[in-house]
Enzyme design. Structure first.
Site, short mmCIF file in Angstrom:
data_model
loop_
_atom_site.label_atom_id
_atom_site.label_comp_id
_atom_site.label_asym_id
_atom_site.label_seq_id
_atom_site.Cartn_x
_atom_site.Cartn_y
_atom_site.Cartn_z
N ASP A 46 -2.37 40.18 33.13
CA ASP A 46 -1.99 40.00 31.72
C ASP A 46 -2.94 40.80 30.83
O ASP A 46 -2.80 40.80 29.61
CB ASP A 46 -1.92 38.52 31.33
CG ASP A 46 -3.21 37.76 31.55
OD1 ASP A 46 -4.19 38.36 32.03
OD2 ASP A 46 -3.25 36.55 31.22
N SER A 47 -3.87 41.55 31.46
CA SER A 47 -4.65 42.55 30.72
C SER A 47 -3.70 43.56 30.08
O SER A 47 -4.12 44.31 29.19
CB SER A 47 -5.62 43.28 31.66
OG SER A 47 -4.95 43.76 32.82
N ASP A 85 0.00 37.93 37.34
CA ASP A 85 -0.73 36.91 36.58
C ASP A 85 0.26 35.95 35.94
O ASP A 85 1.23 36.40 35.31
CB ASP A 85 -1.48 37.60 35.42
CG ASP A 85 -2.97 37.64 35.64
OD1 ASP A 85 -3.50 36.84 36.42
OD2 ASP A 85 -3.61 38.49 35.00
N LYS A 115 -1.29 34.78 40.17
CA LYS A 115 -2.71 34.49 39.93
C LYS A 115 -2.81 33.50 38.77
O LYS A 115 -2.08 33.63 37.77
CB LYS A 115 -3.48 35.77 39.60
CG LYS A 115 -4.97 35.51 39.32
CD LYS A 115 -5.83 36.76 39.39
CE LYS A 115 -5.74 37.65 38.19
NZ LYS A 115 -6.16 37.02 36.92
N GLU A 117 -5.72 31.24 36.32
CA GLU A 117 -7.13 31.19 35.91
C GLU A 117 -7.66 29.76 35.88
O GLU A 117 -6.97 28.84 35.43
CB GLU A 117 -7.28 31.82 34.52
CG GLU A 117 -6.92 33.30 34.52
CD GLU A 117 -7.17 33.95 33.17
OE1 GLU A 117 -7.71 33.30 32.24
OE2 GLU A 117 -6.82 35.15 33.04
N GLU A 185 -14.93 36.82 38.24
CA GLU A 185 -15.10 37.78 37.14
C GLU A 185 -16.39 37.51 36.37
O GLU A 185 -16.64 36.37 35.92
CB GLU A 185 -13.89 37.73 36.20
CG GLU A 185 -14.03 38.71 35.02
CD GLU A 185 -12.75 39.05 34.30
OE1 GLU A 185 -11.65 38.62 34.74
OE2 GLU A 185 -12.83 39.77 33.28
O1 KIV Z 1 -5.50 40.59 33.79
C1 KIV Z 1 -6.15 41.26 34.61
O2 KIV Z 1 -6.02 42.48 34.71
C2 KIV Z 1 -7.08 40.54 35.46
C3 KIV Z 1 -8.04 41.35 36.29
C4 KIV Z 1 -8.96 42.13 35.47
C5 KIV Z 1 -8.74 40.51 37.31
O3 KIV Z 1 -7.06 39.35 35.50
#
Ligand code: KIV
Length: 289
Positions: A46-47, A85, A115, A117, A185
């Site tokens: 989600d970056s 994510d 993924k 968090e 992280e």
């Molecule tokens: O959102 C993302 O790109 C991430 C990575 C940097 C681990 O969670």
């Protein structure tokens, strides 16, 4: 072609000490580049809220946007393992909405895992629920960007013995809940080593030092495409922003000067018969559903 990566491959890599190479991607072209480079895990992070959409954090990213990017990334992959994510929009609302989002990640986005968090009791319940229903989950502890406001900014986590112990506990609990790997992280290197030694599932570090079982970086950061912000721990393996700006500037100058396109309709290339053969046939790529 090499065998496709699975969660069993990562368990094996932890045992043999072969590092797991992970990178983020947000479209099919980048996915193909990752695939060609032999990346093991491609993460649709989600970056993308920051690097693609220009937001200051990951919070505005919607589930539909994540699904769209995951689907298009999947078209560029054949060997690498695809993780999506779960966005902020879907996780804290309810177990039902987070579960529905994870189901859509696999069924509509073609992801092979999601993924999530944190390691709160709620997240652990979610991880356990998903993994017991056939949805592989990658955990994520330390700096967890979806909690940016609660952390008071993007800052290193686990610096005191108490906070470090909490992160170690969280990692152990994620493993117990069924996670197949955990992103660590922005935590001290010694703590990342302790966690990596304490769990049997692979750890994937970002800003967590060299002792993790694998590493992940945001593709735009490692390629030097992002000129506005770059975390201190990132190594830029290329300066693509410079190259892109130069190429775009050259194109602009040539268009303005009437140099491009050339008057010659063949675009300056000799015709196919002068090259001694037919032009290569366009081979259509099979469409992924
Ligand atoms: O959102 C993302 O790109 C991430 C990575 C940097 C681990 O969670």
């Amino acid at each position: 072609m090499k065998d496709a990566m699975t969660i069993r491959s990562f368990a094996e890599m932890k045992k043999t000490g072969r590092k797991i190479v992970t990178v983020t991607a947000y479209d099919a072209t980048f996915a193909q580049l990752c695939e060609a480079a032999g990346v093991d895990i491609v993460l649709v992070g989600d970056s993308l809220g920051m690097v693609i959409q220009g937001h200051p954090n990951t919070l505005p990213v919607t589930l539909d946007q994540m699904l769209y990017h995951t689907r298009i990334v999947s078209r560029g992959l054949s060997r690498a393992f695809l993780v999506m994510d779960l966005p902020f929009h879907s996780v804290p609302v309810s177990l039902d909405s987070a579960t529905a989002a994870a189901v859509r990640a696999l069924s509509e986005g073609n992801a092979q895992a999601v993924k999530v968090e944190g390691a709160t009791p709620y997240v652990l319940q979610l991880v356990s629920h998903l993994s017991s229903h056939g949805i592989p989950v990658m955990g994520h502890v330390g700096l967890i960007p979806q909690s940016v406001h609660q952390m008071g900014g993007f800052r290193i986590q686990g610096k005191t013995p108490e906070t470090g112990a909490r992160l170690l506990d969280g990692a152990r609990l994620l493993q117990e809940a069924g996670a197949f790997s955990i992103v660590l992280e922005a935590i001290p290197h010694a703590l990342a080593r302790e966690i990596t030694d304490a769990v049997t599932i692979p750890t994937i570090g970002i800003g967590a030092g060299p002792h993790c079982d694998g590493q992940v970086l945001v593709s735009y950061d490692l390629l030097g495409l992002n000129e506005t912000y770059c975390p201190r721990f990132v190594k830029k393996y290329a300066q693509l922003a410079e190259i892109a700006k130069q190429a775009l500037g050259d194109y602009a100058s040539e268009v303005r000067a009437g140099i491009f396109p050339p008057a010659d309709e063949r675009g300056g290339k000799p015709p196919a018969d002068e090259r001694g053969g037919k032009p290569p046939a366009e081979t259509p790529k099979p469409e992924k559903p």
